[in-house]
Design an enzyme around this catalytic site. Structure first.
Site, PDB file in Angstrom:
ATOM      1  N   HIS A  30       0.826  -1.152   0.036  1.00 21.83           N
ATOM      2  CA  HIS A  30       0.088   0.029  -0.058  1.00 21.83           C
ATOM      3  C   HIS A  30       0.647   0.999  -0.047  1.00 21.83           C
ATOM      4  O   HIS A  30       1.984   1.301   0.577  1.00 21.83           O
ATOM      5  CB  HIS A  30      -0.850   0.107   1.177  1.00 21.83           C
ATOM      6  CG  HIS A  30      -2.146  -0.617   1.329  1.00 21.83           C
ATOM      7  ND1 HIS A  30      -2.632  -1.270   2.424  1.00 21.83           N
ATOM      8  CD2 HIS A  30      -2.961  -0.755   0.354  1.00 21.83           C
ATOM      9  CE1 HIS A  30      -4.119  -1.678   2.047  1.00 21.83           C
ATOM     10  NE2 HIS A  30      -4.122  -1.282   0.846  1.00 21.83           N
ATOM     11  N   CYS A  49      -2.441   2.853   9.245  1.00 15.68           N
ATOM     12  CA  CYS A  49      -3.644   2.239   8.777  1.00 15.68           C
ATOM     13  C   CYS A  49      -4.632   1.743   9.765  1.00 15.68           C
ATOM     14  O   CYS A  49      -5.838   1.264   9.225  1.00 15.68           O
ATOM     15  CB  CYS A  49      -3.168   1.226   7.737  1.00 15.68           C
ATOM     16  SG  CYS A  49      -2.305   0.119   8.413  1.00 15.68           S
TER      17      CYS A  49
HETATM   18  N1  ARG Z   1      -3.809  -7.623   6.774  1.00 19.74           N
HETATM   19  C1  ARG Z   1      -4.301  -6.194   6.154  1.00 19.74           C
HETATM   20  C2  ARG Z   1      -4.361  -6.437   4.579  1.00 19.74           C
HETATM   21  O1  ARG Z   1      -3.278  -6.952   4.024  1.00 19.74           O
HETATM   22  C3  ARG Z   1      -3.343  -5.158   6.566  1.00 19.74           C
HETATM   23  C4  ARG Z   1      -3.773  -3.793   6.128  1.00 19.74           C
HETATM   24  C5  ARG Z   1      -3.011  -2.580   6.660  1.00 19.74           C
HETATM   25  N2  ARG Z   1      -3.510  -1.451   5.896  1.00 19.74           N
HETATM   26  C6  ARG Z   1      -2.587  -0.556   5.393  1.00 19.74           C
HETATM   27  N3  ARG Z   1      -3.123   0.361   4.652  1.00 19.74           N
HETATM   28  N4  ARG Z   1      -1.267  -0.673   5.084  1.00 19.74           N
HETATM   29  O2  ARG Z   1      -4.974  -5.916   3.947  1.00 19.74           O
END
Ligand code: ARG
Length: 303
Positions: A199, A295
């Site tokens: 992300h 997040c």
């Molecule tokens: N386990 C979640 C996923 O893989 C973690 C999300 C974390 N969010 C972020 N914006 N980095 O989607």
């Protein structure tokens, strides 16, 4: 065209863009059902390829310390109720993109439901969107193109009407192009090139109008050039801390106070040297799922 993906096409300076308010409301999600039940990013498996195991009591304590720190900083914090069967709900930056009233055309705050890349997380979207609707947001249609994961990949520039948008594992170029046109918002597209940084919020933290924290190698070279062009100060995170502690998933709402995972000590030192007031918090249980402070909240408003 409202999207730009290389400096050759950059036809504005930050100072040319309309100002907008710094958001002050924060939504967090109750971690009651937080767990690891599937792996959809590389952080979720250990070195043997097994699913990481979470200490749920410790996770609750880490989450509570985060909420307490947000409240102590003066943020207005709303808590989204837990939702059984959705172990990743706690990462509530991902299910929607809020478009604040001073950004949305017509002056009415909008929320755009995400189109999650993985089926396991699709059941979270309606829950988050409904809570934003109750707060006064008008719910718009999701992008026709898929996937797109809200503020996991869409970062609003502090104080200016500009969006930074990650494209790669979780959000598509076509979806961001569509939203950029729909809201007539200049949008800088950044290509994510390393699977550990899946992300944009794992690779780039927008700390203030002029300063960001980032791990450059997570982005393609042409994307790196865009970041360098727009920020007068780009602070490089420690590489190991960026990968293991998600140091770039730090959070700063007011251009002054930065919250970061407690293991990212070198990066915290750099931030302090740069004049930021740093608060270190333990997020180890959430790092096992690939997330940290940024997040574990949705910063939004004005509505
Ligand atoms: N386990 C979640 C996923 O893989 C973690 C999300 C974390 N969010 C972020 N914006 N980095 O989607």
């Amino acid at each position: 065209m409202f999207t730009i993906d290389c400096i050759e096409d950059l036809d504005f300076r930050l100072a040319d863009l309309p100002r907008c308010a710094l958001p002050t409301r924060v939504l967090v999600a109750d971690p009651e059902h937080f767990d690891l039940e599937y792996a959809i990013n590389p952080h979720m498996r250990d070195e043997h390829g097994e699913l990481q195991r979470v200490d749920r009591v410790l996770a609750r304590a880490q989450w509570q310390a985060w909420v307490d720190a947000l409240r102590a900083s003066g943020a207005a914090v709303d808590v989204l109720p837990a939702l059984a069967g959705q172990p990743d709900l706690v990462f509530c930056a991902n299910q929607a993109l809020p478009v604040a009233s001073d950004v949305a055309p017509g002056g009415v705050a909008r929320v755009v439901p995400s189109r999650m890349a993985h089926a396991q997380r699709r059941g979270e979207v309606e829950h988050v969107v409904a809570s934003l609707e109750r707060m006064g947001y008008r719910v718009d249609a999701p992008a026709a193109a898929s996937p797109i994961e809200g503020m996991g990949d869409g970062l609003w520039h502090p104080g200016r009407r500009l969006l930074w948008a990650g494209i790669g594992p979780r959000s598509s170029r076509a979806a961001w192009e569509e939203l950029a046109e729909r809201y007539r918002v200049p949008t800088l597209l950044l290509e994510l090139v390393d699977p550990d940084f899946y992300h944009l919020d794992t690779a780039l933290a927008l700390l203030s109008e002029t300063t960001c924290l980032w791990w450059p190698a997570a982005l393609s070279e042409k994307s790196q050039a865009l970041v360098r062009a727009l920020f007068s100060r780009a602070i490089e995170a420690d590489g190991g801390e960026a990968r293991r502690n998600l140091a770039c998933n730090a959070f700063c709402a007011d251009g002054r106070r930065v919250f970061i995972d407690a293991g990212a000590t070198r990066t915290a030192h750099e931030l302090a040297q740069a004049g930021f007031e740093v608060t270190a918090l333990h997020t180890g249980e959430f790092l096992k799922s690939g997330g940290s402070l940024f997040c574990m909240k949705l910063l939004h408003g004005p509505i």
